[in-house]
Write an enzyme that holds these catalytic residues in place. Structure first.
Site, PDB file in Angstrom:
ATOM      1  N   CYS A 116     -15.049 -36.824  43.084  1.00  0.00           N
ATOM      2  CA  CYS A 116     -14.003 -37.140  42.097  1.00  0.00           C
ATOM      3  C   CYS A 116     -14.216 -38.505  41.449  1.00  0.00           C
ATOM      4  O   CYS A 116     -13.544 -38.830  40.469  1.00  0.00           O
ATOM      5  CB  CYS A 116     -12.633 -37.103  42.756  1.00  0.00           C
ATOM      6  SG  CYS A 116     -12.163 -35.451  43.253  1.00  0.00           S
ATOM      7  N   HIS A 256      -7.081 -41.943  40.011  1.00  0.00           N
ATOM      8  CA  HIS A 256      -7.498 -40.554  40.170  1.00  0.00           C
ATOM      9  C   HIS A 256      -6.277 -39.712  40.541  1.00  0.00           C
ATOM     10  O   HIS A 256      -5.421 -40.148  41.306  1.00  0.00           O
ATOM     11  CB  HIS A 256      -8.566 -40.473  41.257  1.00  0.00           C
ATOM     12  CG  HIS A 256      -8.960 -39.072  41.584  1.00  0.00           C
ATOM     13  ND1 HIS A 256      -9.302 -38.167  40.609  1.00  0.00           N
ATOM     14  CD2 HIS A 256      -9.042 -38.410  42.770  1.00  0.00           C
ATOM     15  CE1 HIS A 256      -9.589 -37.010  41.187  1.00  0.00           C
ATOM     16  NE2 HIS A 256      -9.431 -37.129  42.486  1.00  0.00           N
ATOM     17  N   ASN A 286      -5.753 -31.654  40.086  1.00  0.00           N
ATOM     18  CA  ASN A 286      -6.924 -32.515  40.267  1.00  0.00           C
ATOM     19  C   ASN A 286      -8.107 -31.887  39.528  1.00  0.00           C
ATOM     20  O   ASN A 286      -8.670 -30.899  39.987  1.00  0.00           O
ATOM     21  CB  ASN A 286      -7.211 -32.652  41.771  1.00  0.00           C
ATOM     22  CG  ASN A 286      -8.400 -33.552  42.057  1.00  0.00           C
ATOM     23  OD1 ASN A 286      -9.132 -33.950  41.144  1.00  0.00           O
ATOM     24  ND2 ASN A 286      -8.603 -33.864  43.324  1.00  0.00           N
TER      25      ASN A 286
HETATM   26  O1  UT7 Z   1      -9.857 -35.647  44.956  1.00  0.00           O
HETATM   27  C1  UT7 Z   1     -10.605 -35.527  46.121  1.00  0.00           C
HETATM   28  C2  UT7 Z   1      -9.888 -36.071  47.215  1.00  0.00           C
HETATM   29  N1  UT7 Z   1      -8.909 -35.139  47.753  1.00  0.00           N
HETATM   30  C3  UT7 Z   1      -7.714 -35.583  48.084  1.00  0.00           C
HETATM   31  O2  UT7 Z   1      -7.390 -36.717  47.828  1.00  0.00           O
HETATM   32  C4  UT7 Z   1      -6.808 -34.666  48.866  1.00  0.00           C
HETATM   33  C5  UT7 Z   1      -6.162 -35.441  49.978  1.00  0.00           C
HETATM   34  N2  UT7 Z   1      -5.299 -34.645  50.845  1.00  0.00           N
HETATM   35  C6  UT7 Z   1      -4.124 -34.157  50.420  1.00  0.00           C
HETATM   36  O3  UT7 Z   1      -3.740 -34.316  49.278  1.00  0.00           O
HETATM   37  C7  UT7 Z   1      -3.248 -33.447  51.424  1.00  0.00           C
HETATM   38  O4  UT7 Z   1      -3.760 -33.671  52.721  1.00  0.00           O
HETATM   39  C8  UT7 Z   1      -3.129 -31.918  51.165  1.00  0.00           C
HETATM   40  C9  UT7 Z   1      -2.335 -31.688  49.908  1.00  0.00           C
HETATM   41  C10 UT7 Z   1      -4.509 -31.308  51.037  1.00  0.00           C
HETATM   42  C11 UT7 Z   1      -2.392 -31.250  52.326  1.00  0.00           C
HETATM   43  O5  UT7 Z   1      -1.123 -31.862  52.508  1.00  0.00           O
HETATM   44  P1  UT7 Z   1      -0.689 -32.330  53.975  1.00  0.00           P
HETATM   45  O6  UT7 Z   1       0.666 -32.874  53.823  1.00  0.00           O
HETATM   46  O7  UT7 Z   1      -1.748 -33.250  54.490  1.00  0.00           O
HETATM   47  O8  UT7 Z   1      -0.631 -30.980  54.755  1.00  0.00           O
HETATM   48  P2  UT7 Z   1      -1.446 -30.554  56.072  1.00  0.00           P
HETATM   49  O9  UT7 Z   1      -2.862 -30.286  55.734  1.00  0.00           O
HETATM   50  O10 UT7 Z   1      -1.159 -31.507  57.177  1.00  0.00           O
HETATM   51  O11 UT7 Z   1      -0.754 -29.190  56.409  1.00  0.00           O
HETATM   52  C12 UT7 Z   1       0.619 -29.155  56.847  1.00  0.00           C
HETATM   53  C13 UT7 Z   1       1.047 -27.710  56.914  1.00  0.00           C
HETATM   54  C14 UT7 Z   1       0.064 -26.803  57.647  1.00  0.00           C
HETATM   55  O12 UT7 Z   1       0.795 -25.833  58.360  1.00  0.00           O
HETATM   56  P3  UT7 Z   1       1.009 -25.958  59.946  1.00  0.00           P
HETATM   57  O13 UT7 Z   1      -0.351 -26.016  60.545  1.00  0.00           O
HETATM   58  O14 UT7 Z   1       1.768 -27.236  60.134  1.00  0.00           O
HETATM   59  O15 UT7 Z   1       1.778 -24.736  60.264  1.00  0.00           O
HETATM   60  C15 UT7 Z   1      -0.673 -26.119  56.531  1.00  0.00           C
HETATM   61  O16 UT7 Z   1      -1.163 -24.870  56.909  1.00  0.00           O
HETATM   62  O17 UT7 Z   1       1.153 -27.206  55.593  1.00  0.00           O
HETATM   63  C16 UT7 Z   1       0.407 -25.978  55.515  1.00  0.00           C
HETATM   64  N3  UT7 Z   1      -0.080 -25.817  54.164  1.00  0.00           N
HETATM   65  C17 UT7 Z   1       0.609 -25.188  53.205  1.00  0.00           C
HETATM   66  N4  UT7 Z   1       1.808 -24.596  53.215  1.00  0.00           N
HETATM   67  C18 UT7 Z   1       2.246 -24.044  52.071  1.00  0.00           C
HETATM   68  C19 UT7 Z   1      -1.264 -26.250  53.640  1.00  0.00           C
HETATM   69  N5  UT7 Z   1      -1.343 -25.910  52.362  1.00  0.00           N
HETATM   70  C20 UT7 Z   1      -0.199 -25.240  52.050  1.00  0.00           C
HETATM   71  C21 UT7 Z   1       0.317 -24.642  50.888  1.00  0.00           C
HETATM   72  N6  UT7 Z   1       1.520 -24.058  50.944  1.00  0.00           N
HETATM   73  N7  UT7 Z   1      -0.378 -24.643  49.721  1.00  0.00           N
END
Ligand code: UT7
Length: 331
Positions: A116, A256, A286
């Site tokens: 990115c 970004h 993004n």
């Molecule tokens: O540009 C390149 C760089 N990339 C980034 O900067 C991305 C950085 N990371 C993020 O933005 C975040 O970590 C994410 C948006 C990818 C994920 O958000 P999070 O708050 O870190 O969620 P998580 O991965 O800790 O997941 C929490 C829960 C999980 O469920 P369980 O295991 O707690 O039951 C996931 O399965 O949220 C669940 N989950 C979703 N639920 C509904 C993950 N994606 C989704 C979704 N809808 N789309």
């Protein structure tokens, strides 16, 4: 000898017409508008549809609009760098294809892949050619068709990314406008958290790589999130201190657009009010290499000659960095 800096003298952009909404995504995977808005801050993203249309299709349109707006003939362009993680093909470079499509024949160019951070890496690289005096009109285009490497059965990544392209023209300034300072970093140990396994020389495409869904983005969100907030704020603050820019002296932060929470945390750590932060993640998601120029494109009318602008980026690699620019023209 007068000091020569590289100033942005125009902006062009292109986003595809098709809008993929959170409601439509909710019918594809187990997610909801509420989860996506709360955790990421994206309402919709653009998707490039059409057989055989790749990143160059969007980059061509962004560059053509840039050349038209700036009254630049393709013959005058002496360099074009394309920041992308989704090139049309492994080779030749998408920069070559875009140059051909835009009628740019007196230039050299190449692709730059820094996740990115590709656009900022490319703009800083291009500025060195301007500063050295060897090149006078350099096009930097950031373009990605992220939908080509997104698994639309994986809810943890499919809500984040969108397609788009943005381009800027860099020209020499002897009045102190343009890129003044930058800090760019890479830490390859972060690659385990964000990458695409197959399609390169380690794992060329095979039935097995396709069956294992290895041609899509793999991301462990949390470590990427933490590193993004820490590093973007760190280098941005460092640049502001080194150039003695207090928060009140800053006109705009151009971060970004990966996650609204990352943007807000970065701005908070830098003591920058949200009114000074360019944010369009809710509309485009993004777009990887296109986020920064798409922000400039949307805010161009509000930009004023002499505005102090900080760019901040973070991406796969890990790569990150910040740059200080004195804006060169009234939008
Ligand atoms: O540009 C390149 C760089 N990339 C980034 O900067 C991305 C950085 N990371 C993020 O933005 C975040 O970590 C994410 C948006 C990818 C994920 O958000 P999070 O708050 O870190 O969620 P998580 O991965 O800790 O997941 C929490 C829960 C999980 O469920 P369980 O295991 O707690 O039951 C996931 O399965 O949220 C669940 N989950 C979703 N639920 C509904 C993950 N994606 C989704 C979704 N809808 N789309």
């Amino acid at each position: 000898m007068e000091k020569r800096t590289a100033a942005i003298t125009g902006i062009g952009a292109y986003v595809p017409d098709y809008i993929l909404t959170n409601d439509e995504l909710s019918q594809m995977v187990d997610t909801s508008d509420e989860w996506i808005m709360t955790r990421i801050g994206i309402k919709e993203r653009r998707i490039l549809k059409g057989d055989g249309l790749g990143t160059s299709y969007m980059a061509e349109r962004a560059v053509k609009s840039l050349l038209e707006k700036t009254n630049t003939s393709p013959d005058e362009v002496d360099m074009l760098i394309c920041g992308t993680v989704t090139p049309d093909m492994q080779f030749p470079a998408t920069a070559n294809i875009v140059s051909d499509l835009c009628g740019i024949k007196n230039a050299f160019g190449y692709d730059l892949n820094a996740g990115c951070s590709s656009f900022l890496y490319a703009m800083i690289s291009a500025s060195k050619y301007i500063e050295s005096g060897t090149h006078k009109k350099v096009v930097v285009v950031g373009a990605d068709k992220m939908s080509s490497i997104i698994d639309y059965t994986d809810r943890s990544t499919c809500a984040i990314f969108g397609d788009g392209a943005g381009a800027v023209l860099l020209e020499p300034s002897t009045e102190g406008y343009g890129l003044i300072d930058s800090t760019m970093r890479v830490d390859g140990s972060g690659r385990k958290h964000l990458h695409q396994v197959a399609g390169g020389s380690c794992y060329p495409a095979s039935h097995e790589t396709v069956d294992k869904r290895q041609h899509f983005v793999y991301q462990e969100g949390q470590p990427v999130f933490k590193a993004a907030v820490t590093h973007m704020a760190e280098v941005s603050s460092e640049i502001m201190q080194r150039n003695q820019i207090a928060p009140e002296d800053l006109a705009w932060l151009v971060p970004h657009q990966a996650n609204m929470r990352i943007i807000e945390a970065t701005a908070n750590r830098m003591n920058i009010g949200k009114e000074k932060v360019m944010i369009n993640i809710q509309k485009y998601g993004n777009t990887t290499s296109a986020t920064l120029p798409l922000c400039l494109w949307e805010w161009e009318q509000q930009l004023r000659r002499g505005d102090n602008i900080i760019f901040a980026t973070f991406g796969a690699g890990f790569t990150w960095g910040a740059a200080y620019m004195k804006w060169a023209y009234n939008g």
